[in-house]
Design a protein around this motif. Structure first.
Motif, PDB file in Angstrom:
ATOM      1  N   THR A 173     -15.457  64.584 133.211  1.00 11.00           N
ATOM      2  CA  THR A 173     -14.497  63.731 133.900  1.00 11.00           C
ATOM      3  C   THR A 173     -14.819  62.263 133.652  1.00 11.00           C
ATOM      4  O   THR A 173     -15.942  61.815 133.873  1.00 11.00           O
ATOM      5  CB  THR A 173     -14.522  64.013 135.418  1.00 11.00           C
ATOM      6  N   GLY A 174     -13.848  61.523 133.175  1.00 13.64           N
ATOM      7  CA  GLY A 174     -14.050  60.108 132.887  1.00 13.64           C
ATOM      8  C   GLY A 174     -14.364  59.808 131.436  1.00 13.64           C
ATOM      9  O   GLY A 174     -14.393  58.638 131.041  1.00 13.64           O
ATOM     10  N   ALA A 175     -14.625  60.858 130.631  1.00 11.80           N
ATOM     11  CA  ALA A 175     -14.925  60.647 129.203  1.00 11.80           C
ATOM     12  C   ALA A 175     -13.602  60.548 128.445  1.00 11.80           C
ATOM     13  O   ALA A 175     -13.162  61.483 127.774  1.00 11.80           O
ATOM     14  CB  ALA A 175     -15.787  61.794 128.667  1.00 11.80           C
ATOM     15  N   ARG A 176     -12.965  59.385 128.531  1.00 12.69           N
ATOM     16  CA  ARG A 176     -11.644  59.206 127.925  1.00 12.69           C
ATOM     17  C   ARG A 176     -11.718  59.033 126.413  1.00 12.69           C
ATOM     18  O   ARG A 176     -10.735  59.189 125.715  1.00 12.69           O
ATOM     19  CB  ARG A 176     -10.948  57.986 128.545  1.00 12.69           C
ATOM     20  N   GLU A 177     -12.883  58.669 125.919  1.00 15.46           N
ATOM     21  CA  GLU A 177     -13.050  58.527 124.475  1.00 15.46           C
ATOM     22  C   GLU A 177     -14.476  58.883 124.085  1.00 15.46           C
ATOM     23  O   GLU A 177     -15.383  58.900 124.935  1.00 15.46           O
ATOM     24  CB  GLU A 177     -12.733  57.094 124.028  1.00 15.46           C
ATOM     25  N   ALA A 178     -14.671  59.213 122.815  1.00 14.31           N
ATOM     26  CA  ALA A 178     -16.003  59.556 122.336  1.00 14.31           C
ATOM     27  C   ALA A 178     -16.924  58.339 122.420  1.00 14.31           C
ATOM     28  O   ALA A 178     -16.476  57.195 122.292  1.00 14.31           O
ATOM     29  CB  ALA A 178     -15.934  60.068 120.906  1.00 14.31           C
ATOM     30  N   ARG A 179     -18.205  58.585 122.644  1.00 16.49           N
ATOM     31  CA  ARG A 179     -19.176  57.496 122.765  1.00 16.49           C
ATOM     32  C   ARG A 179     -20.446  57.865 122.018  1.00 16.49           C
ATOM     33  O   ARG A 179     -20.930  58.990 122.109  1.00 16.49           O
ATOM     34  CB  ARG A 179     -19.501  57.243 124.232  1.00 16.49           C
TER      35      ARG A 179
END
Length: 458
Positions: free
Chosen positions: A243-249
């Motif tokens: 939840t909250g991982a809207r884009e790869a990091r």
């Protein structure tokens, strides 16, 4: 279709030769042998490492074996198409750039490629300088991104400053000799020492004296990151992993690739994370959170702790196998009270360094001051001495002789009691502000809160 003839290649490569390319690795995936050989020669001439593959399946095999900063990928491949593989790469957390090449394209294809995560789109027949310029932009972007990331961590206080290893006492000479022997090796190193002795400075010295000195030194205070986020911080994550991982990091292992990752307060790692760290140290591969694919990494790990790891292992709070893996080479930093002859040199160093930084005149330090400072036991070690010099510069003078002596307690105290009194004194100076006190003490707010609970303080 084939690209331009070789004589054009030689001229273009000669015009674009840069030593920085030797830091990078490129994977070329194309089903035409002529294109593969052409690009392999052109890129090797620039100094970078190049691997080639004729299909997405072969490319995936190369990725399992090596780290690549960029992929030059043909769309039309036998079996799995380049566009399909690009999407799966990005979903699996591949952090490098992908340049798509094709002989048949339209605007919609180009838009789809960029939406899928491609960094650039090149049409065949291409000139070699088109690929070179595209890769140059990728590498420059990666370099700036990496440098900006490291600088942000330093500004945030996680990077600290490189003061160097100061002192010519016998314990410091022995430590420096050991660093010179250990630094050139690729072995994992465990640094032991009390809080404030300079464990990060020692780790930086190891990095600067190693063959990895031109690559990144990435520090992490393990106690400053919550147990829920530590895995993502180290390994990165794919989009939608939680939840909250809207884009790869990208994780710290990615930024430290080719360089050194410094894990301070490694004794604070949760047991589940200790298991995953052990696997990375043994296999040299990481798996981003939410990804099914592993990524090879080339990182030297230097860990540090002020805890007694033997006792932590006996208590079941630290994995025995990880402890043995970390202590391949161990450096023990002596506390300042065991090398009082170094105090004068440290005072001179901090006086010059901090007065310049603060824009203030240097302190006047008398021989009597140095004798007084050398006889104080320094429970906070070098960090405490540095803080004293900084505070004295701001106030305009050092404490007088009897005030310095009053800082020490004449009764024989345990190390735990000395630590407690020192922390409480700093908290008192900060008016009870734990965040400010933690910054002055050089520890995380989490560590300070844990100490307060241990001592029954609100």
């Amino acid at each position: 279709m084939n690209p331009c003839p070789p004589n054009t290649t030689d001229t273009a490569v000669a015009d674009h030769r840069e030593a920085a390319w030797s830091e990078y690795a490129v994977l070329v995936v194309d089903d035409e042998a002529g294109v593969r050989n052409f690009l392999e020669r052109a890129l090797r001439a620039r100094g970078c490492r190049v691997e080639v593959a004729g299909s997405a399946e072969e490319g995936a095999e190369r990725l399992r074996e090596h780290h690549f900063d960029a992929i030059v990928l043909d769309i039309a491949l036998p079996g799995r198409s380049g566009m399909e593989w690009l999407r799966s790469l990005k979903n699996a957390g591949f952090a490098g750039d992908v340049i798509l090449i094709t002989a048949f394209a339209d605007i919609e294809t180009a838009i789809d490629a960029l939406r899928a995560g491609a960094s650039d789109f090149v049409l065949k027949p291409f000139r070699v300088d088109q690929i070179i310029n595209s890769l140059q932009r990728c590498f420059e972007r990666a370099r700036l991104y990496r440098e900006n990331f490291v600088l942000q961590r330093q500004v945030a206080g996680l990077g600290g400053e490189v003061a160097g290893l100061i002192g010519h006492s016998a314990p410091m000479r022995a430590l420096c000799d050991m660093i010179r022997r250990v630094a050139p090796t690729p072995a994992t190193v465990l640094i032991l020492g009390e809080s404030g002795v300079g464990k990060e400075v020692t780790a930086r010295a190891l990095h600067q004296m190693s063959p990895r000195a031109e690559r990144s030194f990435v520090p992490l205070n393990c106690a400053a990151v919550s147990a829920e986020l530590i895995e993502s911080e180290l390994f990165g994550h794919v989009r939608g992993a939680f939840t909250g991982a809207r884009e790869a990091r990208r994780g710290l292992f990615h930024y430290a690739n080719g360089g050194t990752l410094f894990l301070d307060e490694v004794g604070e790692l949760p047991l589940a994370m200790q298991t995953k760290l052990l696997r990375v140290l043994e296999e040299r591969r990481i798996r981003p959170v939410g990804s099914e694919a592993e990524v090879p990494v080339d990182v030297r790990v230097v860990a540090a702790t002020n805890r007694d790891l033997h006792a932590e292992v006996a208590a079941g709070r630290f994995r025995r196998d990880l402890f043995y893996r970390l202590e391949v080479l161990t450096l023990s930093i002596p506390p300042l009270r065991q090398r009082p002859e170094d105090v004068a040199e440290l005072v001179q160093h901090f006086n010059a360094q901090l007065s310049s930084r603060l824009g203030l005149p240097p302190l006047t330090v008398t021989p009597a001051d140095l004798v007084s400072l050398a006889t104080y036991p320094w429970p906070g070690n070098v960090r405490e001495l540095r803080n004293l010099i900084e505070r004295s510069l701001i106030l305009g003078s050092l404490p007088v002789h009897n005030q310095v002596q009053g800082m020490a307690d004449p009764l024989p105290l345990s190390l735990a009691e000395v630590e407690k009194r020192h922390i409480l004194a700093v908290l008192d100076q900060c008016g009870g502000n734990k965040t400010h006190a933690a910054t002055l003490l050089g520890v995380s707010r989490k560590t300070l809160d844990r100490k307060a609970v241990e001592w029954g303080l609100a």
